[in-house]
Scaffold this motif. Sequence first.
Motif, PDB file in Angstrom:
ATOM      1  N   LYS A  55      44.109  11.707  50.062  1.00  0.00           N
ATOM      2  CA  LYS A  55      43.948  10.920  48.562  1.00  0.00           C
ATOM      3  C   LYS A  55      42.860  11.376  47.818  1.00  0.00           C
ATOM      4  O   LYS A  55      41.838  11.531  48.196  1.00  0.00           O
ATOM      5  CB  LYS A  55      44.149   9.578  49.463  1.00  0.00           C
ATOM      6  CG  LYS A  55      44.007   8.357  47.584  1.00  0.00           C
ATOM      7  CD  LYS A  55      45.486   7.805  47.484  1.00  0.00           C
ATOM      8  CE  LYS A  55      45.382   7.020  46.666  1.00  0.00           C
ATOM      9  NZ  LYS A  55      44.748   7.207  45.220  1.00  0.00           N
ATOM     10  N   ALA A 111      42.036  11.187  41.090  1.00  0.00           N
ATOM     11  CA  ALA A 111      42.993  11.514  40.785  1.00  0.00           C
ATOM     12  C   ALA A 111      44.279  11.911  41.192  1.00  0.00           C
ATOM     13  O   ALA A 111      46.257  11.765  40.963  1.00  0.00           O
ATOM     14  CB  ALA A 111      43.482  12.811  39.878  1.00  0.00           C
ATOM     15  N   GLY A 112      44.628  10.924  41.835  1.00  0.00           N
ATOM     16  CA  GLY A 112      46.903  10.959  43.356  1.00  0.00           C
ATOM     17  C   GLY A 112      46.205  11.794  44.579  1.00  0.00           C
ATOM     18  O   GLY A 112      45.013  11.527  45.065  1.00  0.00           O
ATOM     19  N   GLU A 171      49.308  19.504  44.121  1.00  0.00           N
ATOM     20  CA  GLU A 171      48.571  18.081  43.393  1.00  0.00           C
ATOM     21  C   GLU A 171      49.811  17.288  42.779  1.00  0.00           C
ATOM     22  O   GLU A 171      50.965  17.380  42.820  1.00  0.00           O
ATOM     23  CB  GLU A 171      47.674  18.454  42.206  1.00  0.00           C
ATOM     24  CG  GLU A 171      46.731  19.959  41.956  1.00  0.00           C
ATOM     25  CD  GLU A 171      45.573  19.859  41.002  1.00  0.00           C
ATOM     26  OE1 GLU A 171      44.957  19.705  40.862  1.00  0.00           O
ATOM     27  OE2 GLU A 171      46.513  19.943  40.125  1.00  0.00           O
ATOM     28  N   SER A 172      49.335  15.885  42.903  1.00  0.00           N
ATOM     29  CA  SER A 172      50.818  14.980  42.635  1.00  0.00           C
ATOM     30  C   SER A 172      49.977  14.096  42.401  1.00  0.00           C
ATOM     31  O   SER A 172      48.553  13.584  42.930  1.00  0.00           O
ATOM     32  CB  SER A 172      51.759  15.096  43.912  1.00  0.00           C
ATOM     33  OG  SER A 172      51.949  13.070  43.638  1.00  0.00           O
ATOM     34  N   TRP A 173      50.178  12.843  41.708  1.00  0.00           N
ATOM     35  CA  TRP A 173      49.367  12.282  40.936  1.00  0.00           C
ATOM     36  C   TRP A 173      50.835  10.658  41.505  1.00  0.00           C
ATOM     37  O   TRP A 173      50.046   9.752  41.056  1.00  0.00           O
ATOM     38  CB  TRP A 173      49.415  11.801  38.908  1.00  0.00           C
ATOM     39  CG  TRP A 173      50.797  11.937  39.111  1.00  0.00           C
ATOM     40  CD1 TRP A 173      51.677  12.920  38.308  1.00  0.00           C
ATOM     41  CD2 TRP A 173      52.046  10.499  38.856  1.00  0.00           C
ATOM     42  NE1 TRP A 173      53.388  12.643  38.205  1.00  0.00           N
ATOM     43  CE2 TRP A 173      53.258  11.227  38.039  1.00  0.00           C
ATOM     44  CE3 TRP A 173      51.640   9.299  38.592  1.00  0.00           C
ATOM     45  CZ2 TRP A 173      54.163  10.133  38.017  1.00  0.00           C
ATOM     46  CZ3 TRP A 173      52.887   9.017  38.488  1.00  0.00           C
ATOM     47  CH2 TRP A 173      54.043   9.220  37.909  1.00  0.00           C
ATOM     48  N   ASP A 174      51.742  10.732  42.364  1.00  0.00           N
ATOM     49  CA  ASP A 174      51.801   9.935  42.398  1.00  0.00           C
ATOM     50  C   ASP A 174      52.501  10.139  43.924  1.00  0.00           C
ATOM     51  O   ASP A 174      53.261   9.368  44.376  1.00  0.00           O
ATOM     52  CB  ASP A 174      53.417   9.685  41.556  1.00  0.00           C
ATOM     53  CG  ASP A 174      54.186  10.380  41.484  1.00  0.00           C
ATOM     54  OD1 ASP A 174      54.065  11.704  42.388  1.00  0.00           O
ATOM     55  OD2 ASP A 174      55.733  10.561  40.734  1.00  0.00           O
TER      56      ASP A 174
END
Length: 168
Positions: A61, A64-65, A89-92
Amino acid sequence: MGSENVLQLRKTRELFWNDYLVDMQKSTAFPRLMQPVRKETCFWFDQGNEMNLVSYPCIVKDDAGYKMYYLPWEMRKDGTTNGYLAVIESWDGIHWTRPNLDIFPHPELKENNVVIDHLVDGVFVFKDENPNCDPSERYKALTPLESEGDRIGGLWCFTSPDGYHFKP
C-alpha cells in the motif's frame, strides 16, 4: 460449569457444519450458504516470461493506491531460470495496470515493468513507514542473490525512493 460441558479440541480443526460447536437453539447465529459472486478478471499476466511462470506476489500500500510486485521467470534452454522483479499498480486494489517503466531493457518486451533484474529466488518488498527513514530508501526489497563476479551472494536489500528505481 461441569467438565461434561467442556469440549477438548486440542490440535483438531472443527468446522461449523452443524450444531456440534454452536448451539443453534440458544444462539443468535444461523447457518447460511454464501452465494458465489462472479467478478471480472483484474489482471492478466500475458507478456513475455509472465506466460511461463509467475511467483511471489507481494502487495504494498502506498500513497497513490497499491503496487503489486511479482517475479516472472525466464525458462532457459539449458534448464536454468532467471527471475526479475516486475510491478503492476492499482488505485483501488481491484483494477490493475502495467506501468511502462523501461528501466531495464528486455529482449522480449518493447515496454516493460521490470524494476530489478537477475534474481534467483523470492523477493519481499515493503514500504518503510518509519518517519526517520531516509526518503531515498522508503521502499525496500529483500532477496537472496548468488555470488557473481565481485558480488558476494547472500541476502541482499535493495532500496528505492519511489518503488521503481531500486539499488543494492
